[in-house]
Design a protein around this motif. Structure first.
Motif, PDB file in Angstrom:
ATOM      1  N   UNK A 234      40.099  10.764  -4.960  1.00 38.48           N
ATOM      2  CA  UNK A 234      40.475   9.677  -4.052  1.00 38.48           C
ATOM      3  C   UNK A 234      39.827   8.369  -4.498  1.00 38.48           C
ATOM      4  N   UNK A 235      38.588   8.432  -4.929  1.00 37.89           N
ATOM      5  CA  UNK A 235      37.892   7.237  -5.413  1.00 37.89           C
ATOM      6  C   UNK A 235      38.106   7.013  -6.911  1.00 37.89           C
ATOM      7  N   UNK A 236      38.744   7.996  -7.573  1.00 35.08           N
ATOM      8  CA  UNK A 236      39.007   7.950  -9.017  1.00 35.08           C
ATOM      9  C   UNK A 236      37.711   7.717  -9.790  1.00 35.08           C
ATOM     10  N   UNK A 237      36.754   8.612  -9.563  1.00 37.32           N
ATOM     11  CA  UNK A 237      35.434   8.428 -10.153  1.00 37.32           C
ATOM     12  C   UNK A 237      34.770   9.776 -10.402  1.00 37.32           C
ATOM     13  N   UNK A 238      33.935   9.833 -11.438  1.00 36.02           N
ATOM     14  CA  UNK A 238      33.023  10.953 -11.669  1.00 36.02           C
ATOM     15  C   UNK A 238      31.633  10.478 -11.231  1.00 36.02           C
ATOM     16  N   UNK A 239      31.249  10.872 -10.039  1.00 36.96           N
ATOM     17  CA  UNK A 239      29.996  10.385  -9.480  1.00 36.96           C
ATOM     18  C   UNK A 239      28.819  11.228  -9.983  1.00 36.96           C
ATOM     19  N   UNK A 240      27.685  10.592 -10.178  1.00 40.86           N
ATOM     20  CA  UNK A 240      26.463  11.291 -10.575  1.00 40.86           C
ATOM     21  C   UNK A 240      25.722  11.729  -9.318  1.00 40.86           C
ATOM     22  N   UNK A 241      25.534  13.050  -9.179  1.00 40.97           N
ATOM     23  CA  UNK A 241      24.860  13.586  -7.999  1.00 40.97           C
ATOM     24  C   UNK A 241      23.415  13.960  -8.265  1.00 40.97           C
ATOM     25  N   UNK A 242      23.167  14.527  -9.446  1.00 50.10           N
ATOM     26  CA  UNK A 242      21.845  15.082  -9.704  1.00 50.10           C
ATOM     27  C   UNK A 242      21.596  15.082 -11.207  1.00 50.10           C
ATOM     28  N   UNK A 243      20.382  14.711 -11.580  1.00 50.78           N
ATOM     29  CA  UNK A 243      19.982  14.730 -12.981  1.00 50.78           C
ATOM     30  C   UNK A 243      18.675  15.508 -13.109  1.00 50.78           C
ATOM     31  N   UNK A 244      18.698  16.540 -13.916  1.00 51.01           N
ATOM     32  CA  UNK A 244      17.522  17.385 -14.107  1.00 51.01           C
ATOM     33  C   UNK A 244      16.913  17.131 -15.481  1.00 51.01           C
ATOM     34  N   UNK A 245      15.614  17.352 -15.570  1.00 46.75           N
ATOM     35  CA  UNK A 245      14.940  17.265 -16.859  1.00 46.75           C
ATOM     36  C   UNK A 245      15.217  18.492 -17.721  1.00 46.75           C
ATOM     37  N   UNK A 246      15.820  19.514 -17.114  1.00 44.14           N
ATOM     38  CA  UNK A 246      16.130  20.737 -17.840  1.00 44.14           C
ATOM     39  C   UNK A 246      17.632  20.988 -17.797  1.00 44.14           C
ATOM     40  N   UNK A 247      18.077  21.882 -18.656  1.00 46.39           N
ATOM     41  CA  UNK A 247      19.502  22.193 -18.724  1.00 46.39           C
ATOM     42  C   UNK A 247      19.957  22.956 -17.489  1.00 46.39           C
TER      43      UNK A 247
END
Length: 457
Positions: A234-247
């Motif tokens: 709907x927003x036509x976006x890939x939003x960033x939710x979470x970023x981890x220091x590990x895989x």
């Protein structure tokens, strides 16, 4: 002095020279030779101009000097390498080429020629049609294996390169597949259309695709680069939710929770991420090595099964935690890495796939009844590992075959009862998914980016 008399040889030689001169004079060879000589001198003396392409400055890459643990004063790692891992157990987190790790528009992430408009409309249309269905259809019934076949029209290259994850949209109206590859691409293929919509929201292998069953326009994707994104059509976006220091190696969600996602993070860690707070709510270290799959029991959503490269699979009850500790209900041991552990549709059985060339089937009240089926699972480094996938009841499992085929394992007879082969299959199917509402519809994904979909005749 009298002139010296010429010999016969000298007279003949002079006659030949005179005759050759007359012939050259008749052909005007001397004048032509003079012209060629003058032209050659002129061409060498003339400066030629050519348009040169602009010289691009060289991009200097920093030289990284590798130093051993000994020279850095660090004691050696006595654990050594994990022989069961197809790739690195904990790969270094790759640097993203995006200037910002924030939201990415679908237009910027798009790599296909088709516009986003038709794709977004189809997703929203699927969601609206699904909302009309008040009651979820429960798919049950026996499967006629002889009726399974591969239609040439049900084959498509959805992404470039090796597919690591494939998912059907749980829709009763549209048959659509999502696939993620080792480069961070996510592709969408509507079987009723020829177009494939391809995006590149990540920069490392896709480890999970999670489609919300009541809102198809919202799709979660996780990646080995430690990034969790939400594709909001709907927003036509890939939003960033979470970023981890590990895989992040796996992504899952129980059927009774819509706000919490479960991530296989780092070396043996299980993390609960809460969408309401945007943070971790819980984290446990459950295995000695990475977790490959997370699967919830559909009948008891508080029971979860994990598989690990440490050679074990475990079941856990998330209701009983002791702070940062969680005690396993059952532990299932293999000789090598366990690539998957999936509950059957009824929740009464558990199937594991291991690199020790076995498929384990556990049943009974406490999953104490164990059976092992021999199956070659050593795919090597260029193929995604095999993961046996349940069908629509507790009868059959589908798993890849190195001879470009699909093996059907009977959980009742506890053996391979059929091998699905087709002249239309040109690659080895490694990862599978079954359609929630279409009995007999099986998707097999390959390391060449193709998706083969078997259906009933």
């Amino acid at each position: 002095m009298a002139p010296q008399k010429l010999t016969d040889y000298e007279r003949k030689r002079l006659d030949n020279i005179r005759r050759n001169d007359e012939m050259m004079a008749a052909l005007k060879l001397r004048s032509k030779a003079t012209q060629l000589s003058n032209f050659k001198r002129q061409s060498f003396g003339t400066k030629s101009y050519s348009v040169k392409s602009e010289k691009k400055p060289k991009t200097e890459t920093p030289i990284v000097i590798r130093r051993s643990l000994r020279t850095r004063g660090i004691p050696p790692d006595s654990k050594g390498l994990d022989e069961d891992t197809v790739g690195p157990t904990t790969p270094a987190k790759p640097e993203s080429s995006f200037e910002s790790l924030g939201p990415i528009s679908m237009a910027d992430a798009r790599e296909s020629k088709q516009s986003d408009g038709s794709f977004v409309e189809s997703l929203l249309g699927m969601r609206m049609a699904q909302d009309v269905t008040v009651e979820k259809v429960k798919v049950e019934g026996s499967l006629a294996l002889e009726s399974l076949y591969l239609d040439p029209d049900n084959i498509a290259r959805v992404v470039p390169g090796r597919i690591t994850n494939v998912r059907f949209f749980p829709s009763t109206t549209v048959k659509m597949v999502a696939a993620g590859n080792k480069f961070g691409n996510v592709g969408f293929w509507n079987m009723e259309q020829t177009d494939v919509h391809l995006y590149h929201p990540h920069r490392a292998p896709i480890s999970g695709i999670l489609i919300q069953p009541h809102c198809f326009s919202k799709i979660y994707t996780s990646c080995y680069d430690g990034i969790l994104r939400l594709m909001d059509a709907e927003k036509e976006i890939f939003d960033l939710l979470f970023e981890s220091d590990e895989s992040i190696y796996a992504l899952s969600q129980p059927t009774n929770e819509t706000n919490c996602l479960y991530l296989a993070e780092g070396s043996g860690g299980l993390t609960i991420w809460d969408s309401r707070t945007g943070k971790r709510s819980s984290h446990w270290v459950l295995h000695e090595s990475r977790i490959n799959t997370i699967d919830f029991n559909c009948e008891n959503p508080h029971i979860v099964a994990t598989s690990s490269s440490c050679g074990t699979a475990c079941t856990w009850d998330l209701r009983y935690t002791d702070g940062d500790k969680l005690t396993a209900l059952r532990t299932f041991t293999h000789k090598r890495s366990v690539q998957s552990a999936y509950f059957s549709p009824s929740g009464r059985s558990l199937a594991t796939t291991s690199l020790d060339n076995t498929i384990g089937i556990y049943s009974g009240v406490n999953l104490e009844d164990a059976a092992f089926i021999n199956h070659y699972n050593n795919t090597g480094r260029w193929l995604s590992t095999f993961r046996a996938k349940w069908g629509w009841d507790d009868s059959y499992l589908f798993v890849g075959n190195m001879n470009r085929a699909v093996d059907v394992v009977s959980a009742v007879q506890r053996k391979i009862v059929k091998t699905l082969e087709s002249e239309n299959m040109s690659a080895i199917p490694c990862r599978f998914d079954t359609h929630s509402y279409e009995v007999g519809m099986v998707a097999g994904a390959t390391s060449g980016g193709q998706v083969y979909i078997w259906t009933l005749r």
